[in-house]
Design a protein around this motif. Structure first.
Motif, mmCIF file in Angstrom:
data_model
loop_
_atom_site.group_PDB
_atom_site.id
_atom_site.type_symbol
_atom_site.label_atom_id
_atom_site.label_comp_id
_atom_site.label_asym_id
_atom_site.label_seq_id
_atom_site.Cartn_x
_atom_site.Cartn_y
_atom_site.Cartn_z
ATOM 1 N N LEU A 150 46.383 28.393 68.854
ATOM 2 C CA LEU A 150 47.675 28.337 68.173
ATOM 3 C C LEU A 150 47.952 26.914 67.701
ATOM 4 C CD1 LEU A 150 49.871 30.338 70.734
ATOM 5 C CD2 LEU A 150 48.817 31.229 68.642
ATOM 6 N N ASP A 151 48.296 26.783 66.425
ATOM 7 C CA ASP A 151 48.690 25.505 65.841
ATOM 8 C C ASP A 151 50.220 25.519 65.781
ATOM 9 O OD1 ASP A 151 49.117 23.298 64.210
ATOM 10 O OD2 ASP A 151 47.809 23.974 62.590
ATOM 11 N N ARG A 152 50.877 24.976 66.793
ATOM 12 C CA ARG A 152 52.325 25.038 67.053
ATOM 13 C C ARG A 152 52.720 26.423 67.569
ATOM 14 N NH1 ARG A 152 55.390 20.727 65.231
ATOM 15 N NH2 ARG A 152 54.792 19.688 63.302
ATOM 16 N N LEU B 92 45.657 30.797 64.677
ATOM 17 C CA LEU B 92 46.959 31.216 64.162
ATOM 18 C C LEU B 92 47.868 30.001 64.068
ATOM 19 C CD1 LEU B 92 47.602 34.463 66.270
ATOM 20 C CD2 LEU B 92 46.762 34.334 63.913
ATOM 21 N N LYS B 93 48.474 29.832 62.900
ATOM 22 C CA LYS B 93 49.292 28.651 62.656
ATOM 23 C C LYS B 93 50.752 29.051 62.516
ATOM 24 C CE LYS B 93 49.963 25.150 59.092
ATOM 25 N NZ LYS B 93 50.684 24.281 60.019
ATOM 26 N N PHE B 94 51.627 28.331 63.237
ATOM 27 C CA PHE B 94 53.077 28.568 63.106
ATOM 28 C C PHE B 94 53.779 27.333 62.549
ATOM 29 C CE2 PHE B 94 51.983 31.756 66.347
ATOM 30 C CZ PHE B 94 52.498 32.873 65.710
ATOM 31 N N GLY C 221 47.681 15.551 63.967
ATOM 32 C CA GLY C 221 46.302 16.052 63.932
ATOM 33 C C GLY C 221 46.139 17.452 64.491
ATOM 34 N N LYS C 222 47.248 18.181 64.630
ATOM 35 C CA LYS C 222 47.179 19.537 65.190
ATOM 36 C C LYS C 222 46.272 20.457 64.390
ATOM 37 C CE LYS C 222 51.480 20.095 64.506
ATOM 38 N NZ LYS C 222 51.629 18.780 63.880
ATOM 39 N N SER C 223 46.487 20.491 63.052
ATOM 40 C CA SER C 223 45.709 21.438 62.235
ATOM 41 C C SER C 223 44.236 21.054 62.221
ATOM 42 C CB SER C 223 46.263 21.488 60.808
ATOM 43 O OG SER C 223 47.556 22.028 60.838
ATOM 44 N N THR C 224 43.961 19.742 62.111
ATOM 45 C CA THR C 224 42.578 19.257 62.149
ATOM 46 C C THR C 224 41.910 19.704 63.441
ATOM 47 O OG1 THR C 224 43.304 17.287 60.933
ATOM 48 C CG2 THR C 224 41.162 17.147 62.064
HETATM 49 NA NA NA Z 1 49.819 21.376 60.869
#
Ligand code: NA
Ligand code: T5A
Length: 219
Positions: A91-93, A35-37, A17-20
Motif C-alpha cells: 500500500l502506497d499511503r 495499491l496506491k491511495f 519516496g513512497k511511490s518509488t
Molecule cells: Na506517492
C-alpha cells in the motif's frame, strides 16, 4: 488453499519516496499487487483528484476526510480477496495519511484563526482523533507499516514539489508532527520509522528490505 498474503504499508510525507519504494518492493515478490491511495481511478477517487489538483474545488474538511476513507472502502473487498489468495499487497499511503492530513488541516486553520488578518473557520471534528479514526475502523490492518521520514529542507528540493494542494513547507511541518503523534510506535511493533535523510533510492530500498526480512514478512 494458499496461505494468507501480507499487507505492507509505506507511509510518509509528500515526496518522501513512497511511490518509488512501493514499486520497488512490489517487484521483489512474485505474487504481489501495488495499491496506491488515494486511488484516483475510482468514482470517489476522481472527486479526490479534482479536489487535490484544482484549488477552486471546495469541500468541507469533514467531507474531504470521509471521501479519502470511502476511497479506501472502495478497495476493501479487493484487498481481502487478494490476501486470501496469498498475495503480498503493498500500500502506497493508507489510514495514517487520512488521519494525519486532516489533523494537520485543523492545526493549520487554528493557527490562521489566531492570526486576525485571515478569516477562517475551525472545524472541531477535524481536530478530534477519535472522530477521524471512525470511518476507517474495520479496514484490513497492515502486517507491517514503514513510515518514511526526512527533514523538510531536503523534501522541498525534490522534483515536482509544490504542485498540489497540501505541499506548503509550513503545512508539511505540521503534517510531520501529526504523523509522529498518531503513529502508535510505542505500543505496536508492526510500525517502523525509516529515516531517509541523505540516502539515495538504493540505500532506502536496502533499509526497507532489511526491516521486511527482520519482521519475517517475506516468508
Ligand atoms: Na506517492
Ligand atoms: N491524502 C492522502 C489525504 O489527505 N488523506 C488520505 O487519506 C490520503 C490517502 C496526495 C495527497 O493526498 C493526501 C496526502 C497527499 O498530500 P499522493 O498522491 O500520495 O497523495 O501524493 P504525494 O505524496 O505527493 O506523492 P508523491 O508521489 O509525490 O510522493 P512520494 O510517493 O513520496 O515520492 P516519489 O517516490 O514519487 O518521489 C518523489 C521525487 O523524489 C525522488 C523521485 O525520483 C521523485 O522525483 N526521490 C528521491 N530523490 C532523492 N533521494 C531519494 N532517496 C529519493 N527517492 C525518491
Amino acid at each position: 488453499m494458499s496461505p494468507r498474503g501480507q499487507l505492507i504499508l509505506i507511509e510518509g510525507l509528500d515526496r518522501s519516496g513512497k511511490s518509488t519504494q512501493s514499486s520497488i518492493l512490489t517487484a521483489k515478490f512474485s505474487k504481489s499487487k501495488l495499491l496506491k491511495f488515494p486511488d484516483r481511478t475510482t468514482k470517489i477517487g476522481s472527486i479526490i483528484n479534482e479536489y487535490l489538483t484544482d484549488k477552486s474545488v471546495q469541500l468541507s474538511d469533514q467531507s474531504a476526510h470521509l471521501l479519502f476513507s470511502a476511497n479506501r472502502w472502495e478497495l476493501n473487498n479487493e484487498i481481502i480477496q487478494l490476501l486470501n489468495e496469498g498475495y503480498f499487497i503493498i500500500l502506497d499511503r493508507y489510514i495514517y495519511s487520512g488521519i494525519a492530513y486532516s489533523l494537520a488541516k485543523y492545526e493549520f486553520s487554528k493557527r490562521n484563526a489566531n492570526d486576525s488578518t485571515v478569516t477562517s473557520t475551525v472545524d472541531e471534528q477535524i481536530g478530534d482523533v477519535n472522530w477521524l479514526i471512525g470511518p476507517d475502523l474495520g479496514l484490513p490492518k497492515p502486517d507491517l507499516t514503514l513510515f518514511l521520514t526526512l527533514d523538510l529542507a531536503e523534501l522541498s528540493n525534490r522534483k515536482g514539489w509544490g504542485e498540489e494542494r497540501y505541499e506548503l513547507q509550513e503545512f508539511q511541518t505540521i503534517v510531520k508532527k501529526s504523523f509522529l503523534r498518531i503513529l502508535p510506535t510505542d505500543t505496536d511493533d508492526s510500525i517502523e520509522i525509516v529515516d531517509v535523510n541523505n540516502k539515495n533510492i538504493e540505500q532506502v530500498t536496502k533499509l526497507i528490505w532489511d526491516i521486511v526480512e527482520k519482521k519475517g514478512v517475506n516468508a
